[in-house]
Write an enzyme that holds these catalytic residues in place. Structure first.
Site, PDB file in Angstrom:
ATOM      1  N   SER A  21       0.749  -1.357  -0.189  1.00 30.03           N
ATOM      2  CA  SER A  21      -0.040  -0.063   0.044  1.00 30.03           C
ATOM      3  C   SER A  21       0.734   1.309  -0.074  1.00 30.03           C
ATOM      4  CB  SER A  21      -1.096  -0.238   1.407  1.00 30.03           C
ATOM      5  OG  SER A  21      -0.064   0.082   2.537  1.00 30.03           O
ATOM      6  N   TYR A  22       2.099   1.368   0.123  1.00 31.80           N
ATOM      7  CA  TYR A  22       3.045   2.539   0.353  1.00 31.80           C
ATOM      8  C   TYR A  22       3.243   2.848  -1.257  1.00 31.80           C
ATOM      9  CZ  TYR A  22       4.089   0.888   5.044  1.00 31.80           C
ATOM     10  OH  TYR A  22       4.170   0.707   6.183  1.00 31.80           O
ATOM     11  N   SER A  23       2.897   3.981  -1.769  1.00 35.49           N
ATOM     12  CA  SER A  23       2.333   4.946  -0.819  1.00 35.49           C
ATOM     13  C   SER A  23       1.169   5.554  -1.407  1.00 35.49           C
ATOM     14  CB  SER A  23       3.441   6.171  -0.735  1.00 35.49           C
ATOM     15  OG  SER A  23       3.929   6.323  -2.045  1.00 35.49           O
TER      16      SER A  23
ATOM     17  N   GLU B  86       4.202   1.747  -4.883  1.00 31.21           N
ATOM     18  CA  GLU B  86       5.501   2.410  -5.488  1.00 31.21           C
ATOM     19  C   GLU B  86       6.681   2.220  -4.468  1.00 31.21           C
ATOM     20  OE1 GLU B  86       1.976   4.672  -6.737  1.00 31.21           O
ATOM     21  OE2 GLU B  86       2.484   3.980  -4.792  1.00 31.21           O
TER      22      GLU B  86
END
Length: 317
Positions: free
Chosen positions: A50-52, A62
């Site tokens: 889930s970053y970012s 990413e």
């Protein structure tokens, strides 16, 4: 080196957080940070699918992509342990069995590796039966896509339930726990999770180890670093009680020729079951203070002093 729980993963006692990659550190800055960490002996890197996604214009993944590009440039990751997480990517929300499998495949592709060394259930998904989630993690381990897995942001009750499920079904056991834990946020972990981690042989990898930067000493008032990406999260701790902790860290650190940052991390490493605190760096110059924790061992008296100055008892209702 430190062993993560019941696994055979031996790691440097500081985990480099990848949450800044693709956020406050662009690709080149991220590569420089990763190079400095690895060349200084660092072996443990943490990220999430889930970053970012929380950054406007980003889609999620990413950080994994940047780490994967760095690994490809490096040519090998045999000497590294890469941890990532599932449940919060916009395209792979939750912890249903099919979602976990699809998210793991996507992470493997972005990282460019054959197996994820350590795969965390990032946040509890109470809409999915824990039996289904635990079974999916077991299937990933059996398939060789994941070497080991861990649990993050679960209550003590739900963690106990997960452990009971794997015991009853003969599933692969979790080896790590990733809780929010630092000198200004102690009670939840110490009062509800620490004993479980010790009993279940879970290696503890705390996040927010530096309280969003407050425990570096650069936030001495609520207005310090106002407007920065992490300033709001850190400056809220700039109370008399919080600043007393920083003052104690500064004094104790001076005795070890160590920074406030390094000393705050050393306090965590002095705690039972803690294997490697997670801390991130948005600039390459910050990496040295993170690596330095491997050479700093606080005395029992120093640990006790920091315990005392950071103790907080909730008010009786």
């Amino acid at each position: 080196m430190a062993r993560i729980g019941s696994s055979d993963l031996d790691v440097f006692p500081l985990c480099l957080g990848g949450n800044v990659f693709g956020w406050t550190a662009d690709q080149q800055a991220s590569f420089d940070i990763l190079d400095a960490f690895a060349s200084g002996g660092g072996t443990f890197i943490d990220t999430s699918d889930s970053y970012s996604a929380f950054v406007p214009g980003n889609d999620g993944g990413e950080s994994e992509t940047i780490i994967g590009q760095w690994l490809a440039q490096r040519g090998s990751h045999d000497d590294l342990v890469i941890a990532t997480k599932v449940s919060r990517h916009p395209d792979f929300l939750g912890l249903s069995g099919p979602n976990i499998h699809a998210a793991a495949d996507a992470s493997l592709g972005r990282l460019g590796v054959d197996a994820i060394d350590l795969y965390f259930a990032h946040f509890d998904d109470e809409d999915t039966p824990l039996e289904e989630t635990a079974a999916a993690f077991d299937e990933l381990v059996t398939a060789g896509k994941v070497r080991y897995y861990g649990i993050s942001n679960y209550s003590a009750e739900r963690l106990e339930e997960w452990l009971a499920i794997v015991e009853a079904n003969g599933y692969a056991r979790p080896v790590a726990l990733q809780p929010h834990y630092n000198l200004v946020h102690r009670n939840t972990f110490e009062e509800t999770l620490a004993a479980i981690a010790e009993r279940a042989d879970l290696g503890v990898v705390p996040y927010y180890s530096l309280a969003s930067g407050f425990l570096t000493g650069k936030y001495r008032s609520p207005d310090d670093n106002a407007g920065t990406a992490r300033g709001t999260g850190a400056a809220k701790y700039a109370t008399p009680a919080g600043l007393a902790i920083v003052d104690a860290l500064e004094e104790i650190g001076a005795a070890h020729e160590a920074s406030i940052t390094t000393t705050a991390l050393a306090w965590l490493l002095a705690k039972p079951t803690v294997v490697a605190p997670i801390a991130s760096a948005s600039r390459v110059e910050q990496v040295a203070d993170l690596l330095a924790v491997a050479a700093v061992t606080l005395t029992p008296d120093e640990v006790a002093r920091l315990d005392a100055v950071s103790a907080w008892t909730p008010p009786v209702e």
